[in-house]
Scaffold this motif. Structure first.
Motif, PDB file in Angstrom:
ATOM      1  N   LEU A 133      -2.478  -5.629  -4.658  1.00  0.00           N
ATOM      2  CA  LEU A 133      -3.022  -5.616  -3.297  1.00  0.00           C
ATOM      3  C   LEU A 133      -4.476  -6.052  -3.286  1.00  0.00           C
ATOM      4  O   LEU A 133      -4.905  -6.801  -2.392  1.00  0.00           O
ATOM      5  N   LEU A 134      -5.248  -5.619  -4.275  1.00  0.00           N
ATOM      6  CA  LEU A 134      -6.659  -6.018  -4.358  1.00  0.00           C
ATOM      7  C   LEU A 134      -6.795  -7.522  -4.548  1.00  0.00           C
ATOM      8  O   LEU A 134      -7.639  -8.165  -3.898  1.00  0.00           O
ATOM      9  N   LEU A 135      -5.971  -8.104  -5.397  1.00  0.00           N
ATOM     10  CA  LEU A 135      -6.039  -9.546  -5.640  1.00  0.00           C
ATOM     11  C   LEU A 135      -5.692 -10.330  -4.376  1.00  0.00           C
ATOM     12  O   LEU A 135      -6.302 -11.368  -4.086  1.00  0.00           O
ATOM     13  N   ILE A 136      -4.712  -9.837  -3.637  1.00  0.00           N
ATOM     14  CA  ILE A 136      -4.345 -10.513  -2.385  1.00  0.00           C
ATOM     15  C   ILE A 136      -5.482 -10.417  -1.372  1.00  0.00           C
ATOM     16  O   ILE A 136      -5.825 -11.394  -0.705  1.00  0.00           O
TER      17      ILE A 136
ATOM     18  N   PHE B 160       4.737  10.139  -9.320  1.00  0.00           N
ATOM     19  CA  PHE B 160       3.726  10.454 -10.337  1.00  0.00           C
ATOM     20  C   PHE B 160       3.707   9.424 -11.465  1.00  0.00           C
ATOM     21  O   PHE B 160       3.391   9.745 -12.610  1.00  0.00           O
ATOM     22  N   ASP B 161       4.029   8.185 -11.109  1.00  0.00           N
ATOM     23  CA  ASP B 161       3.920   7.073 -12.053  1.00  0.00           C
ATOM     24  C   ASP B 161       2.609   6.351 -11.748  1.00  0.00           C
ATOM     25  O   ASP B 161       2.575   5.323 -11.073  1.00  0.00           O
ATOM     26  N   TYR B 162       1.523   6.906 -12.273  1.00  0.00           N
ATOM     27  CA  TYR B 162       0.202   6.412 -11.902  1.00  0.00           C
ATOM     28  C   TYR B 162      -0.050   4.996 -12.415  1.00  0.00           C
ATOM     29  O   TYR B 162      -0.776   4.219 -11.784  1.00  0.00           O
ATOM     30  N   GLY B 163       0.522   4.651 -13.550  1.00  0.00           N
ATOM     31  CA  GLY B 163       0.344   3.303 -14.065  1.00  0.00           C
ATOM     32  C   GLY B 163       0.952   2.260 -13.149  1.00  0.00           C
ATOM     33  O   GLY B 163       0.331   1.239 -12.838  1.00  0.00           O
ATOM     34  N   ALA B 164       2.184   2.515 -12.686  1.00  0.00           N
ATOM     35  CA  ALA B 164       2.840   1.572 -11.774  1.00  0.00           C
ATOM     36  C   ALA B 164       2.117   1.521 -10.434  1.00  0.00           C
ATOM     37  O   ALA B 164       1.956   0.454  -9.843  1.00  0.00           O
ATOM     38  N   GLY B 165       1.664   2.690  -9.946  1.00  0.00           N
ATOM     39  CA  GLY B 165       0.919   2.715  -8.688  1.00  0.00           C
ATOM     40  C   GLY B 165      -0.376   1.943  -8.779  1.00  0.00           C
ATOM     41  O   GLY B 165      -0.751   1.209  -7.855  1.00  0.00           O
ATOM     42  N   ALA B 166      -1.074   2.086  -9.911  1.00  0.00           N
ATOM     43  CA  ALA B 166      -2.326   1.338 -10.104  1.00  0.00           C
ATOM     44  C   ALA B 166      -2.054  -0.159 -10.186  1.00  0.00           C
ATOM     45  O   ALA B 166      -2.845  -0.980  -9.687  1.00  0.00           O
ATOM     46  N   ALA B 167      -0.930  -0.539 -10.794  1.00  0.00           N
ATOM     47  CA  ALA B 167      -0.577  -1.957 -10.871  1.00  0.00           C
ATOM     48  C   ALA B 167      -0.347  -2.538  -9.477  1.00  0.00           C
ATOM     49  O   ALA B 167      -0.814  -3.642  -9.161  1.00  0.00           O
ATOM     50  N   MET B 168       0.360  -1.802  -8.620  1.00  0.00           N
ATOM     51  CA  MET B 168       0.593  -2.273  -7.258  1.00  0.00           C
ATOM     52  C   MET B 168      -0.709  -2.360  -6.476  1.00  0.00           C
ATOM     53  O   MET B 168      -0.920  -3.304  -5.707  1.00  0.00           O
ATOM     54  N   ASN B 169      -1.601  -1.411  -6.686  1.00  0.00           N
ATOM     55  CA  ASN B 169      -2.895  -1.455  -6.005  1.00  0.00           C
ATOM     56  C   ASN B 169      -3.718  -2.647  -6.472  1.00  0.00           C
ATOM     57  O   ASN B 169      -4.471  -3.247  -5.682  1.00  0.00           O
ATOM     58  N   THR B 170      -3.600  -3.007  -7.749  1.00  0.00           N
ATOM     59  CA  THR B 170      -4.315  -4.180  -8.252  1.00  0.00           C
ATOM     60  C   THR B 170      -3.771  -5.456  -7.615  1.00  0.00           C
ATOM     61  O   THR B 170      -4.538  -6.365  -7.279  1.00  0.00           O
TER      62      THR B 170
ATOM     63  N   ALA C 200       0.820  -1.209   0.000  1.00  0.00           N
ATOM     64  CA  ALA C 200       0.000   0.000   0.000  1.00  0.00           C
ATOM     65  C   ALA C 200       0.854   1.259   0.000  1.00  0.00           C
ATOM     66  O   ALA C 200       0.565   2.221  -0.731  1.00  0.00           O
ATOM     67  N   THR C 201       1.903   1.277   0.795  1.00  0.00           N
ATOM     68  CA  THR C 201       2.733   2.482   0.874  1.00  0.00           C
ATOM     69  C   THR C 201       3.568   2.663  -0.388  1.00  0.00           C
ATOM     70  O   THR C 201       3.785   3.792  -0.831  1.00  0.00           O
ATOM     71  N   TRP C 202       4.051   1.566  -0.976  1.00  0.00           N
ATOM     72  CA  TRP C 202       4.828   1.690  -2.203  1.00  0.00           C
ATOM     73  C   TRP C 202       3.946   2.137  -3.369  1.00  0.00           C
ATOM     74  O   TRP C 202       4.382   2.923  -4.223  1.00  0.00           O
ATOM     75  N   ALA C 203       2.706   1.659  -3.400  1.00  0.00           N
ATOM     76  CA  ALA C 203       1.766   2.131  -4.421  1.00  0.00           C
ATOM     77  C   ALA C 203       1.503   3.624  -4.266  1.00  0.00           C
ATOM     78  O   ALA C 203       1.405   4.362  -5.259  1.00  0.00           O
TER      79      ALA C 203
END
Length: 251
Positions: free
Chosen positions: A227-230, A215-225, A204-207
């Motif tokens: 987290l969502l799957l987990i 400001f790398d929103y694509g990478a942040g969204a990938a990390m959040n996804t 969560a914090t790295w996202a």
């Protein structure tokens, strides 16, 4: 103007990042250790509050204090407690002659991780204590009395009577605790901001850092996804653990 379709490039790029990989592994270790200590301490307190002693109700009300404080506030409080120079923890350790010089909880990666873990355990203990204490109160008194008549000691009554009866509650508490712990954010931000040297970064914090600092929103969204799957893993696990109760409701 339209943006090109990125496909899975955000995921492949992000998951190749050593910091992202360590954040995922650290999130799992952090979650497992937090749940283990929260359960052990919470169950111990639940057993304690099942006994009769002076000021028992007052003590039960105090156990809720960590749960009532905002997580960000708790993180800031523990940040002051574990400070290098003026922190209360270092001062107590020095006064008791357990250490000869202050410990760098904020600057040493290992100590910083332990500090975040201790803080999260402190926050989660009331959750385990309240639910497990409520479950212990529902253990039939007839079973306990019958076990006493048969000569069962306190340990035997705990292992053979109480634990089997409250097992469904324990399972549910672990599932809910997993969901609450795997997405921890406020505590880390308030305490270490993911440092030092990204040693306390969780998913969560790295996202958050990727999205709102780099400001790398694509990478942040990938990390959040990720987290969502987990976190979604908890839903089928909860249904599987409660399959018997669901069957009884259908009958």
């Amino acid at each position: 103007m339209t943006a090109p379709f990125a496909g899975l490039s955000n995921y492949t790029t992000t998951l190749r990042d050593p910091t992202a990989d360590s954040a995922i592994v650290r999130t799992f270790s952090f979650t497992v250790l937090s749940l283990l200590f929260q359960f052990l301490i919470g169950f111990g307190l639940a057993l304690l509050f099942s006994l009769r002693f002076p000021l028992r109700r007052f003590a039960r009300s105090l156990i809720l204090v960590p749960w009532l404080l905002p997580l960000l506030v708790t993180g800031v409080i523990f940040k002051f407690l574990f400070q290098l120079q003026a922190g209360a923890v270092n001062q107590v350790l020095l006064d008791l002659h357990l250490v000869h010089q202050p410990i760098g909880f904020e600057v040493d990666p290992g100590w910083a991780y332990l500090t975040v873990l201790i803080t999260n355990v402190w926050i989660g203990v009331p959750f385990f204590t309240v639910l497990l204490h409520s479950a212990l109160q529902d253990v039939p008194a007839e079973l306990i009395e019958a076990a006493k008549i048969d000569g069962a000691g306190p340990w035997q009554r705990l292992v053979r009577i109480k634990l089997p009866v409250i097992r469904p509650v324990i399972e549910v508490v672990f599932v809910l605790g997993f969901v609450l712990t795997v997405k921890v954010f406020d505590v880390v931000i308030g305490l270490t901001q993911g440092g030092p040297a990204n040693s306390t970064q969780l998913i969560a914090t790295w996202a958050y850092n990727l999205s709102f600092q780099d400001f790398d929103y694509g990478a942040g969204a990938a990390m959040n996804t990720v987290l969502l799957l987990i976190a979604l893993f908890a839903a089928p696990l909860y249904l599987w653990l409660n399959r018997e109760s669901f069957r009884r409701e259908r009958m």
